[in-house]
Design a protein around this motif. Structure first.
Motif, PDB file in Angstrom:
ATOM      1  N   SER A  83       0.727  -1.046   0.441  1.00 24.98           N
ATOM      2  CA  SER A  83       0.515   0.144  -0.078  1.00 24.98           C
ATOM      3  C   SER A  83       0.707   1.561  -0.280  1.00 24.98           C
ATOM      4  O   SER A  83       0.311   2.844  -0.759  1.00 24.98           O
ATOM      5  CB  SER A  83      -0.939   0.026   1.549  1.00 24.98           C
ATOM      6  OG  SER A  83      -0.205  -0.309   2.485  1.00 24.98           O
ATOM      7  N   SER A  84       1.570   1.072   0.625  1.00 22.60           N
ATOM      8  CA  SER A  84       3.280   2.565   0.418  1.00 22.60           C
ATOM      9  C   SER A  84       3.734   2.595  -0.399  1.00 22.60           C
ATOM     10  O   SER A  84       4.358   3.298  -0.759  1.00 22.60           O
ATOM     11  CB  SER A  84       3.702   2.035   1.442  1.00 22.60           C
ATOM     12  OG  SER A  84       4.752   1.406   1.389  1.00 22.60           O
ATOM     13  N   ARG A  85       3.629   1.826  -1.686  1.00 24.54           N
ATOM     14  CA  ARG A  85       4.574   1.898  -2.586  1.00 24.54           C
ATOM     15  C   ARG A  85       3.950   1.627  -4.202  1.00 24.54           C
ATOM     16  O   ARG A  85       4.850   1.104  -4.426  1.00 24.54           O
ATOM     17  CB  ARG A  85       6.287   0.511  -2.645  1.00 24.54           C
ATOM     18  CG  ARG A  85       6.526   0.767  -1.085  1.00 24.54           C
ATOM     19  CD  ARG A  85       8.154  -0.630  -1.051  1.00 24.54           C
ATOM     20  NE  ARG A  85       8.268  -0.148   0.118  1.00 24.54           N
ATOM     21  CZ  ARG A  85       9.443  -1.165   0.543  1.00 24.54           C
ATOM     22  NH1 ARG A  85       9.174  -2.147   0.450  1.00 24.54           N
ATOM     23  NH2 ARG A  85       9.592  -1.319   2.014  1.00 24.54           N
ATOM     24  N   VAL A  89      -4.449  -3.839  -6.784  1.00 25.87           N
ATOM     25  CA  VAL A  89      -5.909  -3.561  -7.245  1.00 25.87           C
ATOM     26  C   VAL A  89      -6.709  -4.473  -6.596  1.00 25.87           C
ATOM     27  O   VAL A  89      -5.950  -6.077  -6.367  1.00 25.87           O
ATOM     28  CB  VAL A  89      -5.662  -3.747  -9.012  1.00 25.87           C
ATOM     29  CG1 VAL A  89      -7.038  -3.784  -9.096  1.00 25.87           C
ATOM     30  CG2 VAL A  89      -4.729  -2.185  -9.518  1.00 25.87           C
ATOM     31  N   TYR A  90      -7.892  -4.704  -5.682  1.00 25.82           N
ATOM     32  CA  TYR A  90      -8.310  -5.893  -5.266  1.00 25.82           C
ATOM     33  C   TYR A  90      -9.303  -6.552  -6.876  1.00 25.82           C
ATOM     34  O   TYR A  90     -10.145  -6.125  -6.806  1.00 25.82           O
ATOM     35  CB  TYR A  90      -9.286  -5.846  -4.451  1.00 25.82           C
ATOM     36  CG  TYR A  90      -9.950  -6.458  -3.839  1.00 25.82           C
ATOM     37  CD1 TYR A  90      -9.898  -8.019  -4.334  1.00 25.82           C
ATOM     38  CD2 TYR A  90     -11.084  -6.166  -3.081  1.00 25.82           C
ATOM     39  CE1 TYR A  90     -10.393  -9.011  -3.425  1.00 25.82           C
ATOM     40  CE2 TYR A  90     -12.041  -7.529  -2.169  1.00 25.82           C
ATOM     41  CZ  TYR A  90     -11.404  -8.749  -3.183  1.00 25.82           C
ATOM     42  OH  TYR A  90     -12.418  -9.849  -2.232  1.00 25.82           O
ATOM     43  N   LEU A  91      -9.189  -8.049  -6.615  1.00 24.98           N
ATOM     44  CA  LEU A  91      -9.752  -8.074  -8.540  1.00 24.98           C
ATOM     45  C   LEU A  91     -10.809  -8.836  -7.848  1.00 24.98           C
ATOM     46  O   LEU A  91     -10.795 -10.053  -7.241  1.00 24.98           O
ATOM     47  CB  LEU A  91      -9.129  -9.165  -8.876  1.00 24.98           C
ATOM     48  CG  LEU A  91      -8.011  -8.990  -9.965  1.00 24.98           C
ATOM     49  CD1 LEU A  91      -7.126  -9.802 -10.315  1.00 24.98           C
ATOM     50  CD2 LEU A  91      -8.560  -7.422 -10.823  1.00 24.98           C
ATOM     51  N   VAL A 134      -6.470  -2.254   2.036  1.00 23.66           N
ATOM     52  CA  VAL A 134      -5.059  -1.682   1.181  1.00 23.66           C
ATOM     53  C   VAL A 134      -5.082  -2.000  -0.173  1.00 23.66           C
ATOM     54  O   VAL A 134      -5.022  -0.944  -1.015  1.00 23.66           O
ATOM     55  CB  VAL A 134      -4.033  -2.944   1.051  1.00 23.66           C
ATOM     56  CG1 VAL A 134      -3.119  -3.520   2.373  1.00 23.66           C
ATOM     57  CG2 VAL A 134      -4.302  -4.108   0.123  1.00 23.66           C
ATOM     58  N   ALA A 135      -6.557  -1.916  -1.116  1.00 25.08           N
ATOM     59  CA  ALA A 135      -6.794  -2.098  -1.872  1.00 25.08           C
ATOM     60  C   ALA A 135      -7.352  -0.171  -2.744  1.00 25.08           C
ATOM     61  O   ALA A 135      -8.283   0.679  -1.850  1.00 25.08           O
ATOM     62  CB  ALA A 135      -8.504  -1.839  -2.307  1.00 25.08           C
ATOM     63  N   ASP A 136      -6.793   0.449  -3.390  1.00 26.29           N
ATOM     64  CA  ASP A 136      -7.288   1.918  -4.298  1.00 26.29           C
ATOM     65  C   ASP A 136      -7.798   1.509  -4.872  1.00 26.29           C
ATOM     66  O   ASP A 136      -8.574   2.513  -5.011  1.00 26.29           O
ATOM     67  CB  ASP A 136      -5.284   2.283  -4.699  1.00 26.29           C
ATOM     68  CG  ASP A 136      -4.266   2.084  -3.920  1.00 26.29           C
ATOM     69  OD1 ASP A 136      -4.200   3.167  -2.759  1.00 26.29           O
ATOM     70  OD2 ASP A 136      -3.102   1.639  -3.979  1.00 26.29           O
TER      71      ASP A 136
END
Length: 163
Positions: A83-85, A89-91, A134-136
């Protein structure tokens, strides 16, 4: 498992001209053995330690598409690195669709048991909150082709960049 990470990752790589790196493939290269063997010899704990090292290294690279195994989010260090780097994407796929896509695949160590559907259900309950953490970008995969999903991801990524 069965969300389409490998297939969609390949299409994203073609669309963006960015190299696709799969953390499981990287572990296989480093060990000289497939993931099932690593699980058999070292157990899930041994595999997860290897996975953490690989994800830490790979998330430090720029300009790549990284596909991780579905259980990578269980490790807090992995979640932090991912998440920081980069953009995560969450499928998102249903358990039923996961089962349809994986039921004949014998190379999935966590599903080599008498109740793979029950295992998928349990894993989803454990992992989905972590994926959402964590998903953007979240993309539903059940109703779309791999190409349609990849195009959605590119569009959503472009929207994030414009923010």
């Amino acid at each position: 498992m069965g969300a389409g990470k490998s297939t969609i990752g390949k299409i994203l790589s073609e669309l963006t001209s960015l190299p696709l790196i799969d953390s499981d493939t990287e572990i296989e290269k480093r060990t000289g053995a497939d993931i099932s063997w690593v699980f058999d010899v070292e157990g899930e704990e041994g595999f997860r330690k290897r996975e953490e090292v690989v994800i830490d290294e790979l998330t430090q690279k720029k300009g790549i598409i990284l596909a991780t195994g579905g259980g990578a989010v269980k490790n807090s260090n992995n979640r932090k690195a991912l998440s920081s780097r980069g953009v995560v994407v969450y499928l998102k796929t249903s358990v039923d669709k996961q089962y349809q896509r994986t039921c004949r695949d014998t190379r999935r160590p966590l599903l080599n048991n008498s109740d793979p559907l029950g295992t998928l259900t349990r894993l989803m309950a454990e992992r989905e909150p972590l994926y959402m953490e964590v998903a953007d970008i979240v993309v539903e995969t059940d109703q779309y082709s791999a190409k349609q999903i990849a195009l959605q991801i590119v569009d959503k990524f472009d929207e994030l960049k414009d923010m």
